[in-house]
Scaffold this active site. Structure first.
Site, short mmCIF file in Angstrom:
data_model
loop_
_atom_site.label_atom_id
_atom_site.label_comp_id
_atom_site.label_asym_id
_atom_site.label_seq_id
_atom_site.Cartn_x
_atom_site.Cartn_y
_atom_site.Cartn_z
N ASP A 164 0.85 -1.19 0.00
CA ASP A 164 0.00 0.00 0.00
C ASP A 164 0.89 1.25 0.00
O ASP A 164 1.86 1.31 0.76
CB ASP A 164 -0.87 -0.05 1.27
N HIS A 165 0.58 2.22 -0.84
CA HIS A 165 1.36 3.47 -0.93
C HIS A 165 2.86 3.22 -1.03
O HIS A 165 3.63 3.70 -0.21
CB HIS A 165 1.08 4.39 0.26
N ASP A 209 2.41 5.19 -5.57
CA ASP A 209 1.72 6.46 -5.36
C ASP A 209 2.62 7.64 -5.71
O ASP A 209 3.44 8.07 -4.92
CB ASP A 209 1.26 6.57 -3.91
N GLU A 257 -2.43 6.08 -8.19
CA GLU A 257 -3.35 7.09 -7.66
C GLU A 257 -3.31 8.34 -8.52
O GLU A 257 -2.25 8.81 -8.92
CB GLU A 257 -2.98 7.43 -6.21
N GLY A 286 -7.24 8.56 7.92
CA GLY A 286 -7.27 8.84 9.37
C GLY A 286 -8.68 9.01 9.89
O GLY A 286 -9.66 8.65 9.25
N HIS A 305 -9.57 5.16 -0.85
CA HIS A 305 -8.69 5.25 0.32
C HIS A 305 -9.42 6.07 1.36
O HIS A 305 -10.36 6.80 1.06
CB HIS A 305 -7.36 5.91 -0.05
N TYR A 337 -8.19 0.83 7.67
CA TYR A 337 -7.20 0.53 8.70
C TYR A 337 -7.48 1.18 10.05
O TYR A 337 -7.48 0.49 11.07
CB TYR A 337 -5.79 0.91 8.23
ZN ZN Z 1 -4.21 5.56 1.14
#
Ligand code: ZN
Length: 290
Positions: free
Chosen positions: A81-82, A103, A133, A185, A212, A236
C-alpha cells in the site's frame, strides 16, 4: 490461496461488491484479517503500507503475510500500500507480493504516468498487479492531502474523469485510487463526498476503482460508492482502534491484575479486530462470494 488484485477485483466487478484491503502491521492483525475472511468465505486484500515501516519492516512481516495467504482457504491478495518509491515496489514484487500500489500522485501528471508505467512493466512481467493514484486523498486532521506535505483544496483533490481515462490508457494499471473527498485517518468533521464523481470516472474508463480513507463512512455512503464502481476499499484506522478497545476492555474486566499474560492481551485484540473486519466485509458485501 495467494491471488492477484486483478483476479479478485474482476470477480468483484461481476458481482458488484467491493473487497476490503486491510493494513497488516503485526502477526495479530494479519491473523485477524485472514481468519475473518475464511469464516465469511470472502476474498480479502492483506496490505502493508510503506509508511508503517516504523512499526515493522516489510522484510519481517512480508513473509508472514505471504504465508498466511498461501495456507488460507480463500483468495488473499498480498499488496504493498502506498509504495513510496519504484525501488520499494520492485522489492515487494521480488518478495512475492501479488500486487503493489505506486503512489506518485503528488508529482506532476507526466511524471506520475512515466513512473507508474515503469512499475507496471516490472510488475506485469512478474505476474503482479498494480494500483496507482490520480487526484488526492485528503488527510482529515490537517485538511491537507498526503504526499510530500503538499496541501490541496477539495476541488484540486477530486480526480478528473478525462485525466483518469488518459492515465489508465497510458499506464495500463489494473486499478486506480481516485479522489472524491475521502480522507486518511479519523474524520474530525463530516467529509464532503462527491460520490457521483465515481460514476463519471467509471463511465469514462471502465476499470476497478479504489477508495482510500475508507474508515468511518456511513453504510449508505459505502453502498453508493460500491454501486458507482468502487471495488477495493482501504480500511485501517478503525480496525486498529477496535483492537485497542478490545485490549482495554479485557484489562478492565480482568479481576486478577497479577495474572495478565501478554498472549491473552494479544488474543483480546485479535477477537476485537475480527469483529470489526467482519462488520466491514458485510457492508462491502464480499461475504459468501467464494
Ligand atoms: Zn491511502
Amino acid at each position: 490461496m495467494l491471488a492477484t488484485l486483478k483476479e479478485v477485483l474482476e470477480k468483484a466487478e461481476q458481482g458488484n461488491y467491493a473487497v476490503g484491503a486491510f493494513n497488516c502491521t503485526s502477526l495479530e492483525s494479519g491473523m485477524a484479517i485472514v481468519e475473518t475472511a475464511e469464516e465469511l468465505n470472502s476474498p480479502v486484500i492483506l496490505q502493508y503500507a510503506d509508511s508503517h515501516r516504523h512499526l515493522i519492516s516489510i522484510d519481517v512481516i512480508g513473509p508472514i503475510m505471504l504465508q498466511l495467504a498461501k495456507i488460507a482457504k480463500v483468495p488473499v491478495v498480498v499488496h504493498l500500500d502506498h509504495g513510496a518509491s519504484i525501488e520499494s515496489c520492485r522489492h515487494a514484487v521480488d518478495m512475492g507480493f501479488t500486487s503493489v500500489m505506486y503512489d506518485a500522485s503528488a508529482k506532476p501528471f507526466e511524471d506520475n504516468v512515466a513512473e507508474t508505467r515503469n512499475v507496471v512493466e516490472y510488475a506485469h512481467e512478474r505476474g503482479a498487479s498494480v494500483e496507482a493514484e490520480l487526484g488526492h486523498i485528503l488527510t482529515s486532521k490537517a485538511g491537507a492531502a498526503e504526499g510530500n506535505g503538499k496541501s490541496y483544496t477539495r476541488e484540486e483533490a477530486y480526480t478528473d474523469p478525462e485525466m483518469a481515462k488518459e492515465f489508465i490508457e497510458r499506464t495500463n494499471v489494473d486499478a486506480l485510487a481516485i479522489g472524491f473527498g475521502t480522507a486518511h485517518g479519523i474524520y474530525t468533521e463530516k467529509p464532503v463526498l462527491d460520490l457521483n464523481r465515481i460514476a463519471l470516472i467509471k463511465s469514462a474508463k471502465d476499470i476497478p476503482y479504489v477508495m482510500h480513507g475508507g474508515s468511518g463512512l456511513s453504510e449508505e455512503e459505502y453502498r453508493t460508492a460500491i454501486h458507482n464502481g468502487i471495488r477495493k476499499i482501504n480500511y485501517y484506522t478503525y480496525l486498529s482502534l477496535a483492537g485497542g478497545r478490545g485490549v482495554m476492555q479485557y484489562l478492565e474486566d480482568k479481576k486478577d491484575k497479577d495474572a495478565i499474560y501478554f498472549e491473552d492481551i494479544a488474543k483480546a485484540g485479535i477477537t476485537a479486530m475480527k469483529a470489526d473486519v467482519k462488520r466491514a466485509m458485510k457492508i462491502f458485501e464480499s461475504d459468501g462470494k467464494i
